[in-house]
Design a protein around this motif. Structure first.
Motif, PDB file in Angstrom:
ATOM      1  N   LEU A 145       0.827  -1.205   0.000  1.00  0.00           N
ATOM      2  CA  LEU A 145       0.000   0.000   0.000  1.00  0.00           C
ATOM      3  C   LEU A 145       0.864   1.259   0.000  1.00  0.00           C
ATOM      4  O   LEU A 145       0.623   2.194  -0.771  1.00  0.00           O
ATOM      5  CB  LEU A 145      -0.914   0.013   1.226  1.00  0.00           C
TER       6      LEU A 145
ATOM      7  N   PHE B 237       0.790   3.889  -3.177  1.00  0.00           N
ATOM      8  CA  PHE B 237       0.203   5.212  -2.961  1.00  0.00           C
ATOM      9  C   PHE B 237       1.252   6.296  -2.669  1.00  0.00           C
ATOM     10  O   PHE B 237       0.890   7.438  -2.374  1.00  0.00           O
ATOM     11  CB  PHE B 237      -0.823   5.153  -1.834  1.00  0.00           C
ATOM     12  N   SER B 238       2.526   5.951  -2.782  1.00  0.00           N
ATOM     13  CA  SER B 238       3.589   6.929  -2.501  1.00  0.00           C
ATOM     14  C   SER B 238       3.631   8.055  -3.527  1.00  0.00           C
ATOM     15  O   SER B 238       4.245   9.096  -3.285  1.00  0.00           O
ATOM     16  CB  SER B 238       4.954   6.223  -2.456  1.00  0.00           C
TER      17      SER B 238
ATOM     18  N   TYR C 259       1.328   9.989  -4.216  1.00  0.00           N
ATOM     19  CA  TYR C 259       0.463  11.095  -3.792  1.00  0.00           C
ATOM     20  C   TYR C 259       1.122  11.823  -2.617  1.00  0.00           C
ATOM     21  O   TYR C 259       1.119  11.330  -1.492  1.00  0.00           O
ATOM     22  CB  TYR C 259      -0.915  10.574  -3.401  1.00  0.00           C
TER      23      TYR C 259
ATOM     24  N   ASP D 161      -6.838  12.626  -3.864  1.00  0.00           N
ATOM     25  CA  ASP D 161      -5.391  12.429  -3.774  1.00  0.00           C
ATOM     26  C   ASP D 161      -4.896  12.605  -2.336  1.00  0.00           C
ATOM     27  O   ASP D 161      -3.988  11.887  -1.893  1.00  0.00           O
ATOM     28  CB  ASP D 161      -4.660  13.399  -4.695  1.00  0.00           C
TER      29      ASP D 161
ATOM     30  N   ARG E 226      -5.810   9.426  -0.585  1.00  0.00           N
ATOM     31  CA  ARG E 226      -4.926   8.337  -1.004  1.00  0.00           C
ATOM     32  C   ARG E 226      -3.557   8.454  -0.346  1.00  0.00           C
ATOM     33  O   ARG E 226      -2.916   7.428  -0.057  1.00  0.00           O
ATOM     34  CB  ARG E 226      -4.796   8.322  -2.526  1.00  0.00           C
ATOM     35  N   HIS E 227      -3.103   9.670  -0.103  1.00  0.00           N
ATOM     36  CA  HIS E 227      -1.816   9.842   0.578  1.00  0.00           C
ATOM     37  C   HIS E 227      -1.832   9.194   1.957  1.00  0.00           C
ATOM     38  O   HIS E 227      -0.881   8.505   2.344  1.00  0.00           O
ATOM     39  CB  HIS E 227      -1.484  11.331   0.720  1.00  0.00           C
TER      40      HIS E 227
ATOM     41  N   TRP F 118     -13.574   4.234  -5.577  1.00  0.00           N
ATOM     42  CA  TRP F 118     -12.252   3.636  -5.650  1.00  0.00           C
ATOM     43  C   TRP F 118     -12.139   2.535  -6.709  1.00  0.00           C
ATOM     44  O   TRP F 118     -11.047   2.256  -7.199  1.00  0.00           O
ATOM     45  CB  TRP F 118     -11.857   3.078  -4.288  1.00  0.00           C
TER      46      TRP F 118
ATOM     47  N   TRP G  20     -10.338   3.721  -9.650  1.00  0.00           N
ATOM     48  CA  TRP G  20      -8.953   4.166  -9.518  1.00  0.00           C
ATOM     49  C   TRP G  20      -8.050   3.305 -10.395  1.00  0.00           C
ATOM     50  O   TRP G  20      -8.497   2.340 -11.023  1.00  0.00           O
ATOM     51  CB  TRP G  20      -8.507   4.084  -8.057  1.00  0.00           C
TER      52      TRP G  20
ATOM     53  N   GLU H 124      -3.758   0.391  -7.702  1.00  0.00           N
ATOM     54  CA  GLU H 124      -4.296   0.861  -6.425  1.00  0.00           C
ATOM     55  C   GLU H 124      -5.436  -0.041  -5.961  1.00  0.00           C
ATOM     56  O   GLU H 124      -5.523  -0.402  -4.773  1.00  0.00           O
ATOM     57  CB  GLU H 124      -4.771   2.308  -6.562  1.00  0.00           C
TER      58      GLU H 124
END
Length: 225
Positions: free
Chosen positions: A12, A16-17, A19, A68, A71-72, A102, A105, A109
């Motif tokens: 994860l 998601f890095s 964002y 976003d 998501r971060h 989602w 997405w 993700e």
């Protein structure tokens, strides 16, 4: 935490890095103050606590932040829910995923979220991680669009899966039979196993045996509905 669950959480963070944390996350001025922003910026993402993130998780997307932004923070929110508990009910976090659409997405993700939810659910089912009944049911309800997780739940007296089954049955209410497809049928299919559980625990744990007996009666009643 099992290695599988740890890997799903690490995944994860990796996915998601992309964002980044913005210097200010816009919110409704009536609901979000400058002081509310401070906990989100005081530490690196992996160091943030439930107290730091619970207010944001509750207001995310509706009155605070963009998709976003959500998501971060999502990897840390998921990690905290699965490992230490969380200040906001988990079903609210899952509702935010629905609100943010989602399933539209990026596929990477979506896959990372599915992997985490499935891994955590199966770990709880067998007792490899703490069995949190509310979270366990929340995932079942949330995940019914994808597949019925119950069909792959192997119940055994050799691990905690049987006692978790009893806790699960005790926690059910009418809405769960509506929201979890096939739940009644699945329970009825396990009625003989529940009866065996009563005799298995009758002498070694009388309290548990009594709970099993009550659960057996609950499931037996489903055969008449």
């Amino acid at each position: 935490m099992t290695e599988e669950l740890k890997k799903s959480i690490d995944d994860l963070y990796t996915v998601f890095s992309k964002y980044p944390l913005r210097s200010k996350i816009e919110g409704c001025p009536c609901c979000v103050s400058d002081n509310d922003q401070l906990p989100l910026h005081k530490l690196p993402l992996k160091k943030l606590s439930s107290d730091d993130l619970s207010r944001f998780a509750f207001k995310a997307l509706t009155t605070w932040g963009t998709e976003d932004d959500f998501r971060h923070f999502l990897p840390r929110i998921f990690e905290l829910v699965a490992t230490t508990g969380f200040g906001t009910h988990f079903f609210i976090v899952l509702d935010k995923l629905h609100y943010g659409k989602w399933t539209g997405w990026k596929q990477q993700e979506i896959d990372a979220i599915k992997l985490f939810l499935e891994t955590w659910w199966y770990d709880m089912a067998t007792g490899k991680t703490h069995f949190a009944t509310d979270n366990f049911i929340d995932i079942l309800v949330f995940y019914n669009f994808e597949k019925n997780l119950l069909k792959d739940w192997k119940i055994s007296f050799e691990d905690d899966s049987f006692t978790n089954l009893i806790a699960f049955i005790q926690h059910l209410d009418r809405s769960h039979y509506r929201d979890i497809p096939g739940l009644s049928t699945w329970l009825i299919e396990h009625i003989t196993l529940i009866e065996k559980g009563f005799f298995h625990y009758e002498k070694q744990d009388k309290r548990l045996a009594k709970e099993i007996s009550v659960c057996h009666d609950m499931v037996y009643a489903l055969t008449f509905t």
